[in-house]
Design an enzyme around this catalytic site. Sequence first.
Site, PDB file in Angstrom:
ATOM      1  N   PHE A 526       6.057  -4.085   5.253  1.00  0.00           N
ATOM      2  CA  PHE A 526       5.599  -2.816   5.900  1.00  0.00           C
ATOM      3  C   PHE A 526       3.751  -2.597   5.948  1.00  0.00           C
ATOM      4  O   PHE A 526       3.633  -1.781   6.587  1.00  0.00           O
ATOM      5  CB  PHE A 526       6.074  -1.420   5.209  1.00  0.00           C
ATOM      6  N   GLY A 527       3.246  -3.557   5.340  1.00  0.00           N
ATOM      7  CA  GLY A 527       1.709  -3.455   5.719  1.00  0.00           C
ATOM      8  C   GLY A 527       1.134  -4.130   4.370  1.00  0.00           C
ATOM      9  O   GLY A 527       1.802  -4.465   3.382  1.00  0.00           O
ATOM     10  N   SER A 528      -0.216  -4.390   4.564  1.00  0.00           N
ATOM     11  CA  SER A 528      -1.053  -4.941   3.122  1.00  0.00           C
ATOM     12  C   SER A 528      -1.304  -3.738   2.395  1.00  0.00           C
ATOM     13  O   SER A 528      -1.344  -2.633   2.701  1.00  0.00           O
ATOM     14  CB  SER A 528      -2.077  -5.523   3.836  1.00  0.00           C
ATOM     15  N   VAL A 529      -1.622  -4.067   1.096  1.00  0.00           N
ATOM     16  CA  VAL A 529      -1.941  -3.197   0.063  1.00  0.00           C
ATOM     17  C   VAL A 529      -3.510  -3.490  -0.578  1.00  0.00           C
ATOM     18  O   VAL A 529      -3.733  -4.726  -0.676  1.00  0.00           O
ATOM     19  CB  VAL A 529      -0.885  -3.234  -1.146  1.00  0.00           C
ATOM     20  N   ASP A 640      14.920  -2.879   0.961  1.00  0.00           N
ATOM     21  CA  ASP A 640      14.167  -4.136   0.545  1.00  0.00           C
ATOM     22  C   ASP A 640      13.861  -4.319  -0.980  1.00  0.00           C
ATOM     23  O   ASP A 640      12.998  -4.527  -1.252  1.00  0.00           O
ATOM     24  CB  ASP A 640      12.765  -3.853   1.532  1.00  0.00           C
TER      25      ASP A 640
END
Length: 845
Positions: A526-529, A640
């Site tokens: 869902f995206g970078s951290v 997920d």
Amino acid sequence: MKNKHWDWKINTSFFFCSDWAAMDVWKNPLLVLCFILCFSLQTHLSLGGDTISGNQSLSGKQTIVSAGGNFVLGFIKRGNSSSSNHYLGIWYGKVFVQTEVWVANRNNPISDPSSAELKLLDGNLVLFNESRVIIWSTNLNSTISNSAIAVMNDTGNFVLRAASNESKILWQSFDHPTHTWLPGAKLGLDKKTNVTQLLTSWKNSDNPAEGLFSLEVDPNGTSQYFLLWNRTRQYWNSGTWNGQIFSLVPEMRLNYLYNFSYVSNDEESYFTYSMYDPRILSRVIVDISGQIKVLTWLTNNQEWFLFFSLPREQCEVYAYCGAFGVCSENSLSSCSCLNGFVVKSPNDWGMKDYSSGCKRRTLLRCENNASSNEAENKFWEFSSTALPDNSHEMYSESDAACKLACLNNCSCNAYAYSGGNCAIWTEALLNLQQADDGESSAHTIHIRLAASELLSKSNGKKIVIAGVVSSVGIILLLGLVFLEIWRKRGSVVNPEVVEGSLMAFTHKRLQIVTKNFSEKMGGGGFGSVFKGTLPDSSVIAVKKLESISQGEKQFRTEVRTIGTIQHVNLVRLRGFCSEGTKKLLVYDYMPNGSLDTHLFHGKEGSKILDWKTRFQIALGIARGLAYLHEKCRDCIIHCDIKPENILLDANFCPKVADFGLAKLVGRDFSRVLTTMRGTRGYLAPEWISGVAITTKVDVYSYGMMLFELISGKRNTEQSEDGKVRFFPTWAASKLDAGEDILTILDSKLEGNADAEEVRKICRVACWCIQDGEIHRPTMSQVVQILEGLLEVNKPPTPRTLQVYFDTPEDIVFFTELSTSQSSQVQSNVSTSSQAKSTTSAGDKS
Ligand SMILES: *[C@@H]1O[C@H](CO)[C@@H](O)[C@H](O)[C@H]1NC(C)=O
Ligand SMILES: *[C@@H]1O[C@H](CO)[C@@H](O)[C@H](O)[C@H]1NC(C)=O
Ligand SMILES: *[C@@H]1O[C@H](CO)[C@@H](O)[C@H](O)[C@H]1NC(C)=O
């Protein structure tokens, strides 16, 4: 069967015995049935085996059977006893669930097959009905007249050919498919005649007449397939063939059973497929649901197994619910009628043919007088994700003017108004799809109804609403009071607290605390951290979300919901940022990172997790998921679950991360599937079979992860003695054979583990990855098993494991060895009589 390692409880052995008993019972009647069938065939058969020749004819109960017995040609009966129809057709000879693959006279049924007749006539195959009328024929301008014979082949192909020359084929059923595409058949385009082969659905489950949905290869010659409604309107395409898969069908990647190939030359272009293991029976159909379905026959289970269906969602099938019908994805039945409408033909709907749609409960009264029409007709607002496409468009100053335009036209059924554009519908409304509340792509369409409809409806509604409102009111009031308390409390600590317990950050501020997003910790589906530090020196993890389709209001609602979910085994959401397309979530930072780094990578600073820790991690994750699934106000499916999404705090207490995000991304399953493609080892079969997703998909992924917890390696990259094997399959077979359980343990642990616990985890894992979701335990059952409150029985080996992951050679294993699950006992866990006290299992934190 070696069983000395199993200290079976009574129920365990019962389970196992029932398996075997079931197998015998299954096998014997089949044999008996087979005898009866063979016997009855012989008594009815006046023809020689698989061929019709010369003056022979077929009628009544006579059949011809292909040489290997795979396919049978004869008359099929359909419909109820009072009005039954008969068709000349082909069905499987070794599948005991009657399954037709071809029908000759699908649109012209026969009422009495005993006086109907299939025979050769001047080199053609012709079918006479009871009145001696030809209702079907191969229609050839044949030149070889009476020297032709018709043969039923073992591939399912019914062939008319020259008697003297096997390769001189005059006509074959493979060139004229009905709704089934069998291995070996072509489905393509004849470039000389410009004719495509159509697969067309049945009208309903009991009627092979041509339905509304069909599949064809692109008539313009590109290598893609279209699904058409009513032979004209395209509602789905496969994307072009890239040599391995169709570009819009990533499902095919998961498939090791089928060998697809594409041929294109001057004369024709077509696809054909075969099975790597020809013993596996398979078929591709255009179903009455308007979807393509890919199925294989499971011999041991005696059922057709659905691999996947396309399009994935039912409502993507054009006009599936017929005129004035409404399709909705998230309800029990896909089709319902618009407010004020009733089902036109309940019989058809009962047989899953929704195409007849709905009709008005109260007819409209309409004169060419706007003011009286206004009194007698009212409009009801409906929110649809798609607007019917047969509208008349015009310019209109206002919504009121558009409404008047509709009122003034007695055939107008609905209008929609948006920024000067007025659309009215004077024909039936097709393809309406219920929009979710607040869905950004929703259109409002005003449905014209008799005034009496709306009056009676709203009265009924008011009473219900009144009841709901009063109770909601009290809750709301309490909520507001709490919110106020929270706000006050928060505002003292931090001026940024605005939404319940959540902090709302500006993008600028997050940029500062993360040093302009410089410390990247990872990137998920869902995206970078990124890592950040707040002024009070607490460390945070900031997730930059990608591809959020939701509007501002709904995003905040979702985030607020996620913010209220707090559990010791869930990563806490501390705040968020929402500025236009910039959507970020702020979480507590977990010093020990994610589970995968400790399990697989042996990175510097990571330690080998000992067995006790692993067991506690398994239990903690189960508790976190059980909380998400059952204890939250709205059930949350994680979607997920994988080691990357399990974070470990300073004490190695596991915390599930990223929950609630699948919902944020929306219900676009294909996107979810694409984002998760890299981690397909955790995907439950229902993700690709197109059935509704439930909490059991998380149970499946959890089970896959348990295997990795045991082995310390990725399930998909296990290799011992140079052989690559899929660990769960291997572990399940070890478990089944009753071998020393510690042999499957991560070698890094050097056997330091409680064998009983390993066995328990292994059994739980096996139950969690059962193909049928009802056979998987719930997460709270898993918690109880791990806590020792429930006993766990010996699991059967899940049958799709091998299908999805093993190489073609191993498919033999799947067909022959997969245990008989036909007798699956519904409750796969049973309450132990010696349940230990609930307090025995201490929570780690
Ligand atoms: C049989 O038919 C095929 C196809 O029409 C033809 O090519 C072949 O020459 C024929 N063989 C004989 C022996 O007639
Ligand atoms: C399908 O198309 C035909 C004309 O091609 C039309 O007569 C028929 O009404 C259509 N069927 C439906 C259900 O709209
Ligand atoms: C239209 O209907 C209204 C109310 O029924 C009536 O008063 C009016 O005379 C009608 N007008 C015409 C043109 O018929």
